[in-house]
Design an enzyme around this catalytic site. Structure first.
Site, short mmCIF file in Angstrom:
data_model
loop_
_atom_site.label_atom_id
_atom_site.label_comp_id
_atom_site.label_asym_id
_atom_site.label_seq_id
_atom_site.Cartn_x
_atom_site.Cartn_y
_atom_site.Cartn_z
N HIS A 114 -0.25 1.14 -13.05
CA HIS A 114 -0.58 0.04 -12.14
C HIS A 114 -1.59 -0.85 -12.85
O HIS A 114 -2.72 -0.44 -13.06
CB HIS A 114 -1.15 0.59 -10.84
CG HIS A 114 -1.63 -0.46 -9.88
ND1 HIS A 114 -1.35 -0.43 -8.54
CD2 HIS A 114 -2.36 -1.58 -10.07
CE1 HIS A 114 -1.88 -1.49 -7.96
NE2 HIS A 114 -2.51 -2.20 -8.87
N ARG A 138 -7.53 -11.44 -1.67
CA ARG A 138 -8.91 -11.10 -1.28
C ARG A 138 -9.70 -10.68 -2.51
O ARG A 138 -9.13 -10.45 -3.56
CB ARG A 138 -8.87 -9.92 -0.29
CG ARG A 138 -8.19 -8.72 -0.91
CD ARG A 138 -8.41 -7.42 -0.15
NE ARG A 138 -8.01 -6.28 -0.94
CZ ARG A 138 -6.78 -5.79 -1.03
NH1 ARG A 138 -5.80 -6.33 -0.36
NH2 ARG A 138 -6.53 -4.75 -1.80
N GLY A 144 0.80 -1.21 0.00
CA GLY A 144 0.00 0.00 0.00
C GLY A 144 0.83 1.27 0.00
O GLY A 144 0.27 2.36 0.05
N LEU A 198 10.81 2.70 -10.51
CA LEU A 198 10.20 2.96 -11.82
C LEU A 198 9.51 4.31 -11.73
O LEU A 198 8.68 4.53 -10.85
CB LEU A 198 9.22 1.85 -12.18
CG LEU A 198 9.81 0.43 -12.21
CD1 LEU A 198 8.70 -0.61 -12.39
CD2 LEU A 198 10.86 0.28 -13.30
C1 MV4 Z 1 6.98 0.98 -6.80
C2 MV4 Z 1 6.96 2.19 -7.51
C3 MV4 Z 1 8.03 2.46 -8.35
N1 MV4 Z 1 9.04 1.57 -8.46
N2 MV4 Z 1 8.01 0.13 -6.94
C4 MV4 Z 1 3.16 1.86 -4.10
C5 MV4 Z 1 2.25 0.92 -3.43
C6 MV4 Z 1 2.93 -0.37 -3.41
N3 MV4 Z 1 1.99 -1.42 -3.50
C7 MV4 Z 1 3.88 -0.33 -4.55
N4 MV4 Z 1 4.02 1.05 -4.87
C8 MV4 Z 1 4.94 1.47 -5.77
N5 MV4 Z 1 5.99 0.63 -5.97
C9 MV4 Z 1 9.02 0.44 -7.76
N6 MV4 Z 1 10.04 -0.42 -7.86
C10 MV4 Z 1 5.87 3.05 -7.34
C11 MV4 Z 1 4.86 2.70 -6.46
C12 MV4 Z 1 3.75 3.61 -6.36
C13 MV4 Z 1 2.48 3.25 -6.80
C14 MV4 Z 1 2.19 1.98 -7.29
C15 MV4 Z 1 0.94 1.65 -7.71
C16 MV4 Z 1 -0.09 2.57 -7.66
C17 MV4 Z 1 0.16 3.82 -7.18
C18 MV4 Z 1 1.43 4.19 -6.73
C19 MV4 Z 1 1.68 5.46 -6.25
C20 MV4 Z 1 2.92 5.81 -5.83
C21 MV4 Z 1 3.96 4.88 -5.87
#
Ligand code: MV4
Length: 446
Positions: free
Chosen positions: A208, A291, A164, A203
């Site tokens: 997403h 879930r 999250g 990244l």
């Molecule tokens: C990341 C990322 C960029 N690079 N991992 C945020 C929630 C968590 N479940 C994983 N997340 C992220 N992981 C890497 N290697 C950016 C995020 C992220 C994000 C991911 C999905 C949806 C919204 C987001 C908002 C900010 C950062």
């Protein structure tokens, strides 16, 4: 099939589970806090049990009270919904130990995916591409520097017990990595009671994309396509759509096969979601959710499959009655999450619903426990409704969504409907041209 199911949740998802049960001839038991005595899920259920005061830890998270409610009402199975106890492996275990069926995956699978380092290791074994990073948790500074030297900056520090997005830290060079590492560790300890952290290449502009899967634990596995959940702010999803406007047919086929192969090898049972970041044509596993999710209805709309019904069927030991080839995808679906919040400041706006008028017509679905005269309590999540629309094409879906948003009337409380009305007119959104950071910029530049 079960004769009676206890629904260990509230709000729209409790109602969603109730609806699936009723259509299958299953009696329902609602549990509720004192704040929810007049809630729609309580009104519609065959029976209800008050399980405690308003604070979730004393009611919806009160395991002894929930198990007692199941025992006294003679329920055979417990559906945890989402949030609250849905991904609590020891709850799933206790449900089974008390002789009830947990409507969800095994405690082992919940536990595995709850530990983000273990989940990543499992992903590799299951043939799922991951984000390059440290090999498991980083023991010390030397291990962190080694991973960064191998993978290259920018790097992201994540908590093993997290998910999250809480407590993540970006590091752009060795100095930042060394200064952020202890901060990330102490935040991880404070938030999740586990100070293990791991590193990934950061990244910078991904989407997403998540895969909806459904499995019976008997070898039957299907996916219901992807969902694009990039439109979020503060790690709260705002609008989801399927199919993703970012994927081509080859990419879609590739991720579908990766997901079903992995879930088959895992021996998973029930509904689940594999989350990916998608950037420059590549998928990178980040997490798996064990879930049913808030945004599941859009997958139902394009596939015609009732995910909660299937969860109930497979939990009772029935094999899936169809294979991937039988799943026919049709059209486009969008979900707008409507929160009881100010649409500009996002401050919660609980209170009494004065007027309530829901949109309808072909291709429009509203999953909500709201009604006229209902008082939205201040104690819980501010999601109060999901407006889900389906159309033959993305454009038809968008036109339908605009007219449905126009019809929806909720007064007495503030809602995020006006935000959605702005969003559906934004050229970037109309063009499908957005990443995970786009919405934050959009709401910032009012
Ligand atoms: C990341 C990322 C960029 N690079 N991992 C945020 C929630 C968590 N479940 C994983 N997340 C992220 N992981 C890497 N290697 C950016 C995020 C992220 C994000 C991911 C999905 C949806 C919204 C987001 C908002 C900010 C950062």
């Amino acid at each position: 099939m079960f004769e009676k199911v206890l629904i260990a949740n509230r709000g729209e998802i409790a109602l969603r589970i109730h609806r699936a049960c009723r259509e299958m001839g299953i009696k329902t038991v609602a549990v509720h806090s004192t704040a929810d005595a007049n809630a729609m899920h309580v009104r519609l259920a065959d029976e209800s049990v008050c399980i405690g005061p308003p604070a979730a830890r004393d009611s919806y998270l009160n395991i002894p009270a929930i198990l007692s409610a199941a025992a006294i009402t003679g329920a055979e199975a417990i559906h945890p919904g989402l949030g609250f106890l849905a991904e609590n492996a020891s709850f799933a275990e206790m449900v089974e130990e008390h002789g009830f069926t947990f409507i969800g995956p095994t405690p082992e699978h919940i536990k595995l995916m709850g530990d983000k380092v273990a989940a990543k290791r499992a992903a590799v074994e299951l043939g799922i591409p991951i984000v390059p990073g440290s090999e498991g948790a980083v023991a010390d500074e030397a291990a962190a520097l080694e991973a960064a030297a191998r993978v290259g900056y920018p790097m992201l520090i994540k908590a093993a017990g997290g998910g999250g997005g809480r407590g993540m830290k970006v590091a752009r060079n060795d100095a930042e990595l060394l200064s952020q590492l202890p901060i990330a560790r102490s935040e991880a300890r404070a938030f999740f009671g586990n100070d293990e952290v791991y590193l990934e290449r950061y990244l910078d502009k991904p989407r997403h994309i998540e895969m909806q899967i459904l499995a019976d634990g008997l070898g039957g596995v299907v996916h219901l396509g992807e969902r694009d959940c990039s439109l979020q702010r503060s790690h709260q999803k705002v609008l989801e759509e399927t199919p993703s406007p970012a994927l081509n047919a080859a990419q879609r086929a590739r991720i579908g096969k990766i997901a079903t192969d992995a879930i088959t090898r895992l021996g998973y049972k029930s509904a689940g979601t594999i989350e990916f970041l998608f950037q420059e044509g590549e998928f990178f596993f980040i997490e798996m959710n064990t879930r049913i999710q808030v945004e599941h209805p859009i997958s139902e709309m394009i596939s015609g499959i009732d995910l909660v019904r299937e969860q109930l069927r497979v939990a009772s030991g029935t094999p899936l009655g169809f294979t991937q080839n039988d799943v026919k995808f049709s059209g486009h679906a969008i979900e707008c999450r409507i929160n009881a919040e100010n649409p500009e400041t996002f401050r919660p706006s609980p209170g009494r619903v004065a007027e309530y008028h829901v949109p309808g017509g072909l291709g429009v679905r509203v999953d909500s426990a709201l009604y006229q005269g209902y008082t939205v309590p201040p104690h819980y999540d501010s999601l109060v409704s999901k407006l889900i629309v389906h159309g033959a094409t993305r454009n038809e879906c968008l036109m339908r969504l605009r007219r449905a948003l126009e019809e929806y009337v909720i007064t007495g409380i503030e809602t995020t409907i006006p935000l959605h009305q702005r969003l559906v007119e934004a050229p970037d959104f109309i063009n499908g041209d957005y990443d995970i950071h786009w919405l934050e910029k959009f709401v910032g530049r009012t």
